[in-house]
Enzyme design. Sequence first.
Site, PDB file in Angstrom:
ATOM      1  N   GLU A 287       0.865  -1.190   0.000  1.00  0.00           N
ATOM      2  CA  GLU A 287       0.000   0.000   0.000  1.00  0.00           C
ATOM      3  C   GLU A 287       0.892   1.228   0.000  1.00  0.00           C
ATOM      4  OE1 GLU A 287      -3.163  -0.328  -0.650  1.00  0.00           O
ATOM      5  OE2 GLU A 287      -2.537  -2.407  -0.806  1.00  0.00           O
ATOM      6  N   CYS A 321      -1.799   9.405   3.980  1.00  0.00           N
ATOM      7  CA  CYS A 321      -1.832   9.004   2.577  1.00  0.00           C
ATOM      8  C   CYS A 321      -3.134   9.465   1.939  1.00  0.00           C
ATOM      9  CB  CYS A 321      -1.691   7.504   2.463  1.00  0.00           C
ATOM     10  SG  CYS A 321      -2.930   6.627   3.409  1.00  0.00           S
TER      11      CYS A 321
HETATM   12  P1  NAD Z   1       8.674   4.881   3.511  1.00  0.00           P
HETATM   13  O1  NAD Z   1       8.423   4.211   2.210  1.00  0.00           O
HETATM   14  O2  NAD Z   1       9.823   5.776   3.650  1.00  0.00           O
HETATM   15  O3  NAD Z   1       8.833   3.764   4.655  1.00  0.00           O
HETATM   16  C1  NAD Z   1       7.859   2.770   4.886  1.00  0.00           C
HETATM   17  C2  NAD Z   1       8.496   1.600   5.598  1.00  0.00           C
HETATM   18  O4  NAD Z   1       9.452   0.993   4.728  1.00  0.00           O
HETATM   19  C3  NAD Z   1       9.259   1.987   6.841  1.00  0.00           C
HETATM   20  O5  NAD Z   1       9.151   0.957   7.804  1.00  0.00           O
HETATM   21  C4  NAD Z   1      10.673   2.064   6.337  1.00  0.00           C
HETATM   22  O6  NAD Z   1      11.602   1.901   7.381  1.00  0.00           O
HETATM   23  C5  NAD Z   1      10.695   0.896   5.381  1.00  0.00           C
HETATM   24  N1  NAD Z   1      11.758   0.890   4.378  1.00  0.00           N
HETATM   25  C6  NAD Z   1      12.404   1.939   3.823  1.00  0.00           C
HETATM   26  N2  NAD Z   1      13.309   1.510   2.913  1.00  0.00           N
HETATM   27  C7  NAD Z   1      13.218   0.155   2.885  1.00  0.00           C
HETATM   28  C8  NAD Z   1      13.867  -0.858   2.138  1.00  0.00           C
HETATM   29  N3  NAD Z   1      14.805  -0.588   1.227  1.00  0.00           N
HETATM   30  N4  NAD Z   1      13.518  -2.143   2.356  1.00  0.00           N
HETATM   31  C9  NAD Z   1      12.571  -2.459   3.258  1.00  0.00           C
HETATM   32  N5  NAD Z   1      11.912  -1.527   3.998  1.00  0.00           N
HETATM   33  C10 NAD Z   1      12.236  -0.237   3.812  1.00  0.00           C
HETATM   34  O7  NAD Z   1       7.312   5.624   3.900  1.00  0.00           O
HETATM   35  P2  NAD Z   1       7.006   6.489   5.207  1.00  0.00           P
HETATM   36  O8  NAD Z   1       7.669   7.807   5.092  1.00  0.00           O
HETATM   37  O9  NAD Z   1       7.247   5.677   6.423  1.00  0.00           O
HETATM   38  O10 NAD Z   1       5.436   6.671   5.094  1.00  0.00           O
HETATM   39  C11 NAD Z   1       4.843   7.665   4.325  1.00  0.00           C
HETATM   40  C12 NAD Z   1       4.361   7.083   3.020  1.00  0.00           C
HETATM   41  O11 NAD Z   1       3.446   6.019   3.274  1.00  0.00           O
HETATM   42  C13 NAD Z   1       3.587   8.076   2.169  1.00  0.00           C
HETATM   43  O12 NAD Z   1       3.947   7.891   0.833  1.00  0.00           O
HETATM   44  C14 NAD Z   1       2.131   7.679   2.416  1.00  0.00           C
HETATM   45  O13 NAD Z   1       1.268   8.056   1.383  1.00  0.00           O
HETATM   46  C15 NAD Z   1       2.249   6.206   2.529  1.00  0.00           C
HETATM   47  N6  NAD Z   1       1.128   5.612   3.252  1.00  0.00           N
HETATM   48  C16 NAD Z   1       0.229   4.861   2.546  1.00  0.00           C
HETATM   49  C17 NAD Z   1      -0.854   4.307   3.200  1.00  0.00           C
HETATM   50  C18 NAD Z   1      -1.850   3.476   2.450  1.00  0.00           C
HETATM   51  O14 NAD Z   1      -2.669   2.820   3.078  1.00  0.00           O
HETATM   52  N7  NAD Z   1      -1.828   3.469   1.132  1.00  0.00           N
HETATM   53  C19 NAD Z   1      -1.034   4.527   4.565  1.00  0.00           C
HETATM   54  C20 NAD Z   1      -0.083   5.299   5.248  1.00  0.00           C
HETATM   55  C21 NAD Z   1       1.002   5.831   4.585  1.00  0.00           C
END
Ligand code: NAD
Length: 516
Positions: A287, A321
Amino acid sequence: MPHPDFRNEPFTDFADPANAAAMERALAEVRGQLGRTYPLIIGGERITAERTIASTNPARPSEVVGYASCATAEQARRAVEVAYERFDSWRKVPAEERAALLFRVAEEMRRRKFELAAWIIYEVSKNWVEADADVAEAIDFCEYYAREMLRLAGPQRVYPLPGERDELRYIPLGAGVAIPPWNFPLAITTGLTVAPLVAGNTVVLKPSPRSPVVAAKLMEVLEAAGVPAGVVNFVTGEDAEIGDVLVDHPLARFISFTGSKEVGIRIYERAAKVHPGQRWLKRAVLEMGGKDTIVVDETADLDAAAEGIVQSAFGFQGQKCSACSRVVAVEPVYDTLLQKVVERARRLNVGDPAANANLGAVIDGRALEKVRRYLEIGRQEGRLVLGGELPDGAEGYFVPPTIFADVAPDARLAQEEIFGPVLAFIKARDFDEALAIANNTEYGLTGGVFSRDRERLRRAAEDFHVGNLYLNRKITGAMVGAHPFGGFNMSGTDSKTGGPDYLLLFLQGKSIAEKL
Ligand code: NAD
């Protein structure tokens, strides 16, 4: 025994002085517990690493909320292996027992509700109402998925052949990795963990390094409710060191991720690769981000629209999001609507969320820098009508509600996810053009229409290509059970959390035919 029907956890009414006092008490108590170090938990064993990540309060970056242990690549691998070993016994625990466990998790969260909200306030800068809603949603996920598992546990409908006993049952997948974002540090972290768990899978939970302390609190809750050792393993650390290791592990059966588009795509690609020793195709539930639009036409109640826009755009500093980051208004009402939105947004105060300001700080210095860049881009691409200046000398990462008008539909401000309190106004000739603009991004998460024209609402239902469409109301605050949540296109795999299909993502069907 819990009520047979699912009901959403009620929100706390902070106008009630008793609740406000309870929140103040919890904030004071939790303040006294800031700065502790939290271990990894692998197979029930607590491992405090030498290296830690400091998680700081965005409203007061000098205040350390807690230190998370940095797992090594070896420890991350070990966590997957422990989860894999533990799967064979956990999958045999009856679904009723697993569901009962989730009911106990929900109960434990209710008992610690104000305290959990206080941790959220300090770690990610939500105000009281937003933090309370985060806890309520976490409770909802437990209550909802427990009931869903009870529904899916029995034999499913098949049409038996004569002379046979035919059956379809759902069985769990295996050991998986849950990777939540920081912005719903309790709710999404809980949902991504307990859904696979109640379905009979084991989990490695790797929270965001921006909100590891709230995730550590979830682990306390899970353990208090009786989740056995090794069934949920807790691994914190630097993404560059452990992210790929977890995703690539041949024993990981599924990856459940919520976060940005960029990281989601990376995981999608890596999860598709079959590694030596891997005996399955990994399932990836992803997501991702959004660029969410509210359309307003000339028949709309403009006050209701302005209210819904302000709540959707600036709640939690726009860091949802589902947040509204674009308004597409038709020409005859554009100026009036803009004025009404500006008037309301101007009244919002920005400050310490512990003192319950409307807007707290954005999550960290990196987020602040990103917003600063978009404020510059906005000045070139639009007309600044509110905010736009970062406060001088503020300790926290504060951004005022900001609105740019007259933004072109294909401008960067209209296309890229900013994840801050920055709203773009776009003018459309008529409803048709407004709907076309609303569909012009690569995302498809939430969207809204304010209109009194039923035919247009019907058309929006048919043609506005978003996973969660809201008519004549705000576009944030999806409720478990009522609004199954997930988006189209680059917003992800449309997994529909809090909906009746969700648990199937962590199950597989086994057909058993016996000759009589
Ligand atoms: P992010 O992608 O930076 O991180 C998300 C998760 O992935 C974190 O746990 C992070 O530590 C991990 N991560 C980062 N790099 C990784 C890698 N190479 N391998 C494995 N894991 C890794 O996102 P964020 O800043 O934590 O969250 C904000 C984003 O999430 C926004 O884009 C928002 O729109 C989205 N979001 C979407 C939903 C939805 O339901 N669609 C809900 C909430 C947030």
